[in-house]
Design a protein around this motif. Sequence first.
Motif, PDB file in Angstrom:
ATOM      1  N   VAL A  33       0.808  -1.078  -0.114  1.00 57.83           N
ATOM      2  CA  VAL A  33       0.070   0.007   0.132  1.00 57.83           C
ATOM      3  C   VAL A  33       1.024   1.176  -0.094  1.00 57.83           C
ATOM      4  O   VAL A  33       1.691   1.198   1.026  1.00 57.83           O
ATOM      5  N   ARG A  35       0.511   5.367   0.168  1.00 58.56           N
ATOM      6  CA  ARG A  35      -0.481   6.590   0.494  1.00 58.56           C
ATOM      7  C   ARG A  35       0.292   7.705  -0.130  1.00 58.56           C
ATOM      8  O   ARG A  35       1.353   8.118   0.202  1.00 58.56           O
ATOM      9  N   GLN A  64      -3.102   4.817  -3.243  1.00 57.77           N
ATOM     10  CA  GLN A  64      -4.198   5.676  -2.435  1.00 57.77           C
ATOM     11  C   GLN A  64      -3.842   7.115  -2.250  1.00 57.77           C
ATOM     12  O   GLN A  64      -3.108   7.560  -1.630  1.00 57.77           O
ATOM     13  N   ALA A  80      -0.779   8.402   8.479  1.00 59.53           N
ATOM     14  CA  ALA A  80      -0.200   7.207   7.612  1.00 59.53           C
ATOM     15  C   ALA A  80       1.215   6.573   8.322  1.00 59.53           C
ATOM     16  O   ALA A  80       1.190   5.331   8.260  1.00 59.53           O
ATOM     17  N   ASP A  83      -0.422   4.152  10.593  1.00 61.50           N
ATOM     18  CA  ASP A  83      -1.276   2.994  10.012  1.00 61.50           C
ATOM     19  C   ASP A  83      -0.334   1.845   9.418  1.00 61.50           C
ATOM     20  O   ASP A  83       0.159   2.016   8.733  1.00 61.50           O
ATOM     21  N   ARG A  85      -1.506  -0.905   8.077  1.00 62.75           N
ATOM     22  CA  ARG A  85      -1.935  -1.024   6.834  1.00 62.75           C
ATOM     23  C   ARG A  85      -1.072  -0.412   5.536  1.00 62.75           C
ATOM     24  O   ARG A  85      -0.810  -0.792   4.390  1.00 62.75           O
ATOM     25  N   VAL A  86      -0.388   0.851   5.974  1.00 62.91           N
ATOM     26  CA  VAL A  86       0.357   1.571   4.707  1.00 62.91           C
ATOM     27  C   VAL A  86       1.735   1.258   4.888  1.00 62.91           C
ATOM     28  O   VAL A  86       2.477   1.194   5.957  1.00 62.91           O
ATOM     29  N   ILE A  89       4.819   6.013   1.857  1.00 60.70           N
ATOM     30  CA  ILE A  89       4.239   7.247   1.857  1.00 60.70           C
ATOM     31  C   ILE A  89       5.195   8.338   0.863  1.00 60.70           C
ATOM     32  O   ILE A  89       6.317   8.222   0.981  1.00 60.70           O
ATOM     33  N   LYS A 113       8.869   4.244   5.997  1.00 56.12           N
ATOM     34  CA  LYS A 113       7.901   4.291   4.961  1.00 56.12           C
ATOM     35  C   LYS A 113       8.061   5.445   3.884  1.00 56.12           C
ATOM     36  O   LYS A 113       7.183   5.666   3.300  1.00 56.12           O
TER      37      LYS A 113
END
Length: 334
Positions: A33, A35, A64, A80, A83, A85-86, A89, A113
């Motif tokens: 994922v 974002r 996303q 984020a 999170d 799930r992420v 970034i 991230k």
Amino acid sequence: MSSICRIISAAKIAEPFQAEIGSGIARLGKTPVLRAFLANDDASAQQYADWTGKTAASLGIDFQLRRLRKTELEAAIAEANADMRVNGIMNYWPVFDDVRQDSRVQQTVAPLKDVEGFSKVFIDNLYANVRFFDPPTNLIKSILPATPLALVKALEFVGVYNSLLQEGGRLYGKTVTIVNRSEIVGRPLAALCANDGATVYSCDVSGVRKYTRDRLQLSCHRWEDVSVSVEEAARLSDAVICGVPSETYKFPSLALKDGAVAINFSSAKNFEKDTVKQHASIYVPTIGKVTILMLFRNLLRLSENQVHYAQQEGLTWLSQGGTASLRPEATVEA
């Protein structure tokens, strides 16, 4: 006289990474994922976001995109970061009128991230020629900024890198001129090439710097100001890479060494196509598609790093941004 020069598209360079990322996602066993935050009205940023979304869909990545006001950006990044799930970034810059504000907000992204590779710990590692956070295991890889990494991959693809040499020294004996010394692309790229063994001439409006590892005798590059013109540097160079964000700037292609590689990474075309073909053996007019795939390659590596980090540290996540460091002792002054 017909030209021997071959024009290589970014799409051609990008092809192997489509398969690499697809295989990596299959090994990972889940959908990564990413974002992304778009907090400006810049048309090119919107176009970049559109391209990123289309490429993500083709690779099976959950992209996303969040459109928001600039005043909401820091809170959205913090959310984020936390999170689980992420996996990655990114932001579309610039956001603020002051580039220092952009830089400050960028540093709030948790390093584990940061697909853009601009966290301080990553940049410090890049300049110090540190490639892993966990030697000698070497499972947690440092992340490189996407556009400099894309340009390195272009140099590999066209054969400027010597694949017969040991990794970390495959530009030994090569000379590269880079016309751009921004903190985003030009300076990191000069360090990457010099750390891999090249002599690099880094050019901008303030002059020319020479980057070198002194025939691989140093652990990382050093640099010095030199009294050399862009044309003189180009005549020595196996590759010339241009990224001047101006429609009026044109590289003096007559200064290219016969058989050199010419690469343009600016949205403006810094080389006159007909002139560059008279001297270059290979011309790469754009690099954007490779840059997008390097973002997703970074996302895949971050996803793998998160698994290895959790296993090594007994943690499920590193969510803080800013001063967060994966291995503080790796941090040095660039």
